[in-house]
Design a protein around this motif. Structure first.
Motif: not given
Length: 69
Positions: A22-26, A28-35
């Motif tokens: 779950s830590t890895t999934a969070v 990954a989502v937090a580090l995904t660049p977005g607009e």
């Protein structure tokens, strides 16, 4: 002798694996660049709220704040 089988997943190991996943999934989502989008506070939040009333002036006087010029 030990009766535990090494293939069994104990409760502690399950929680350890689940927490890591779950830590890895969070992450990954937090580090995904977005607009990025700017925050618009709107009319209500942008209006001035501070008012120097008599009790505020008394607080400044009692606590030794320098006077406004």
């Amino acid at each position: 002798m030990h009766d535990k089988r090494p293939t069994e997943l104990s409760r502690r190991n399950f929680l350890r694996a689940f927490g890591g996943a779950s830590t890895t999934a969070v992450a990954a989502v937090a580090l995904t660049p977005g607009e990025a989008q700017a925050y618009n506070p709107g009319q209500e939040e942008a209006r001035a709220r501070y008012r120097e009333t008599d009790h505020v002036k008394a607080f400044y006087r009692v606590n030794g704040y320098p006077k406004k010029k």
